[in-house]
Design a protein around this motif. Structure first.
Motif, PDB file in Angstrom:
ATOM      1  N   LYS A  14      -4.450   8.411  -9.120  1.00 35.82           N
ATOM      2  CA  LYS A  14      -3.238   7.739  -8.659  1.00 35.82           C
ATOM      3  C   LYS A  14      -2.162   7.645  -9.743  1.00 35.82           C
ATOM      4  O   LYS A  14      -1.110   7.039  -9.512  1.00 35.82           O
ATOM      5  N   VAL A  15      -2.418   8.200 -10.908  1.00 39.57           N
ATOM      6  CA  VAL A  15      -1.474   8.117 -12.022  1.00 39.57           C
ATOM      7  C   VAL A  15      -1.022   9.510 -12.402  1.00 39.57           C
ATOM      8  O   VAL A  15      -1.841  10.414 -12.577  1.00 39.57           O
ATOM      9  N   LYS A  16       0.281   9.717 -12.512  1.00 43.62           N
ATOM     10  CA  LYS A  16       0.781  11.021 -12.933  1.00 43.62           C
ATOM     11  C   LYS A  16       1.965  10.846 -13.878  1.00 43.62           C
ATOM     12  O   LYS A  16       2.619   9.792 -13.903  1.00 43.62           O
ATOM     13  N   ILE A  30       7.176   8.829 -19.081  1.00 44.12           N
ATOM     14  CA  ILE A  30       7.399   8.086 -17.838  1.00 44.12           C
ATOM     15  C   ILE A  30       6.222   8.340 -16.921  1.00 44.12           C
ATOM     16  O   ILE A  30       5.896   9.497 -16.616  1.00 44.12           O
ATOM     17  N   LEU A  31       5.554   7.276 -16.502  1.00 43.13           N
ATOM     18  CA  LEU A  31       4.347   7.378 -15.678  1.00 43.13           C
ATOM     19  C   LEU A  31       4.594   6.762 -14.310  1.00 43.13           C
ATOM     20  O   LEU A  31       5.336   5.786 -14.170  1.00 43.13           O
ATOM     21  N   GLN A  32       3.935   7.340 -13.318  1.00 44.86           N
ATOM     22  CA  GLN A  32       3.987   6.807 -11.954  1.00 44.86           C
ATOM     23  C   GLN A  32       2.591   6.483 -11.486  1.00 44.86           C
ATOM     24  O   GLN A  32       1.697   7.345 -11.527  1.00 44.86           O
ATOM     25  N   ALA A  33       2.374   5.223 -11.081  1.00 43.34           N
ATOM     26  CA  ALA A  33       1.070   4.812 -10.527  1.00 43.34           C
ATOM     27  C   ALA A  33       1.278   4.385  -9.073  1.00 43.34           C
ATOM     28  O   ALA A  33       2.197   3.625  -8.765  1.00 43.34           O
ATOM     29  N   SER A  93       0.843  -1.191   0.000  1.00 42.82           N
ATOM     30  CA  SER A  93       0.000   0.000   0.000  1.00 42.82           C
ATOM     31  C   SER A  93       0.880   1.243   0.000  1.00 42.82           C
ATOM     32  O   SER A  93       1.791   1.374   0.820  1.00 42.82           O
ATOM     33  N   GLY A  94       0.633   2.156  -0.934  1.00 38.21           N
ATOM     34  CA  GLY A  94       1.471   3.334  -1.090  1.00 38.21           C
ATOM     35  C   GLY A  94       2.667   3.099  -1.983  1.00 38.21           C
ATOM     36  O   GLY A  94       3.401   4.041  -2.309  1.00 38.21           O
ATOM     37  N   GLY A  95       2.892   1.845  -2.388  1.00 40.85           N
ATOM     38  CA  GLY A  95       3.989   1.527  -3.302  1.00 40.85           C
ATOM     39  C   GLY A  95       3.729   2.092  -4.683  1.00 40.85           C
ATOM     40  O   GLY A  95       2.588   2.369  -5.058  1.00 40.85           O
ATOM     41  N   GLN A  96       4.796   2.249  -5.452  1.00 40.35           N
ATOM     42  CA  GLN A  96       4.686   2.920  -6.740  1.00 40.35           C
ATOM     43  C   GLN A  96       5.233   2.074  -7.881  1.00 40.35           C
ATOM     44  O   GLN A  96       6.235   1.369  -7.735  1.00 40.35           O
ATOM     45  N   LEU A  97       4.553   2.180  -9.016  1.00 40.59           N
ATOM     46  CA  LEU A  97       4.980   1.560 -10.264  1.00 40.59           C
ATOM     47  C   LEU A  97       5.469   2.656 -11.192  1.00 40.59           C
ATOM     48  O   LEU A  97       4.743   3.613 -11.479  1.00 40.59           O
TER      49      LEU A  97
END
Length: 376
Positions: free
Chosen positions: A359-361, A371-374, A333-337
């Protein structure tokens, strides 16, 4: 999608791996059929030892295991797993599995090869065959006719020996060779080069993606990798030579790493590179796998991913989707892809569907990549 391969009054039911209900692609192609027909017409006696190189999902291995001893050599975990599943579902005889880094058996009677896409991998395999085989052993290779160039045949002649081709049949062509070139030309399996802008170099085995230079996606991602306090476990999914993990390890000196790829050569390259760059005291695990199959839920703090958009020769987006789904399951939980991809692939929509729009930026973008971060 057709699953039954019927030839010579015999039928095999074959599936790609991983098996999907909505599959639109076959587990074999006309090249497999061409080779089966050719070998059957040779009247090859039973109980010979056939070496099969680069079998895609086991069509050749399943077929010839009925009457022969078969050794399958492949750099692909997916291909080997798919072959095992198809052998079991068709009640085929057992075969031996090896990677293309292993030594070629000494008692081979016939070699069948699906010509690999990478010329570095092909050259490596041809050189190994020349060193291991007697000159009277026939090597039958196959590929789409449009992909067998004059330069391809010159590689066969230089590193293996006398070579000729068949007529084209259903857009495929056979290549017939013997291991009788004037000399054995040894190939160093490692290609090594410095990473531009970084203070480390990388070892690359012959079938590693972008093994001769840094690929553009990784080049763009390197300066955008994060330094995060308290991060414990980082997974590099589709790790290739491990370049992203090497840099992330420098930025996050207390994190442990798991590098995952379906290529055995990629996994070994990454293992060597991480140990060299990060040292032997770091906790490093490099595994060949189908995405994150079998990984524990909520066990990673950050996952990096540069998804492939092809499987074997087929263009497909199902691998990226499986990677994203597996990552969400494995992240805490709170981890990022962190995902990098070509802008036109639309990964932002896929990630928003899975993680939620909020949750996606976008971390960074240029005219080719994003480059995306989820966040879970």
């Amino acid at each position: 999608m057709k699953t039954d391969l019927t030839l010579h009054d015999r039928t095999l039911i074959l599936h790609r791996f991983p098996k999907r209900n909505s599959e639109t692609l076959q587990a074999w192609d006309a090249g497999d059929e061409y080779i089966i027909n050719y070998v059957e017409e040779l009247g090859f006696t039973e109980h010979k030892h056939i070496l099969i190189l680069n079998d895609n999902f086991g069509a050749l291995s399943c077929w010839f295991s009925a009457q022969h001893k078969v050794t399958m050599m492949s750099d692909s975990f997916i291909a080997q797993t798919g072959t095992r599943a198809n052998l079991a579902s068709n009640q085929c005889n057992d075969i031996s599995f090896m990677t293309t880094m292993d030594e070629i058996p000494s008692d081979i009677d016939l070699v069948i090869m699906q010509i690999p896409k990478s010329n570095r991998h092909l050259t490596w395999q041809l050189s190994r065959l020349r060193a291991a085989l007697d000159s009277n052993i026939l090597i039958v290779s196959v590929n789409k006719a449009k992909d067998i160039h004059t330069s391809t045949l010159k590689l066969f002649e230089k590193y293996l020996g006398q070579t000729k081709t068949s007529l084209a049949w259903r857009k495929h062509r056979l290549v017939f060779s013997n291991a009788n070139s004037a000399q054995i030309i040894p190939i160093d399996p490692i290609t090594r080069w410095d990473v531009d802008g970084e203070n480390f170099a990388l070892n690359n085995y012959p079938n590693v993606y972008s093994g001769e230079s840094l690929d553009l996606g990784a080049r763009f991602m390197l300066p955008n990798l994060p330094r995060k306090e308290g991060i414990k476990h980082i997974i590099d999914l589709g790790c290739g030579n491990g370049v992203l993990s090497c840099r992330m390890g420098q930025l996050n000196p207390t994190a442990k790493f798991t590098c995952v790829d379906e290529s055995f050569m990629a996994v070994e390259s990454a293992r060597q590179n991480l140990i060299e760059v990060l040292g032997t005291d770091r906790e490093i695990n490099c595994v060949a796998n189908n995405c994150l199959d079998g990984f524990m839920a909520s066990s990673a703090d950050l996952i990096m991913c540069n998804p492939p958009f092809h499987q074997q020769q087929a263009i497909t987006d199902h691998i990226a989707w499986q990677m994203f789904c597996d990552a969400k399951h494995v992240l805490s939980s709170g981890g990022q892809l962190l995902v990098i991809g070509n802008r036109h692939l639309g990964y932002d929509a896929k990630l928003a569907r899975l993680f939620g729009n909020a949750k996606v930026k976008t971390v960074a973008s240029n005219n080719k990549f994003v480059i995306l971060q989820a966040t879970k």
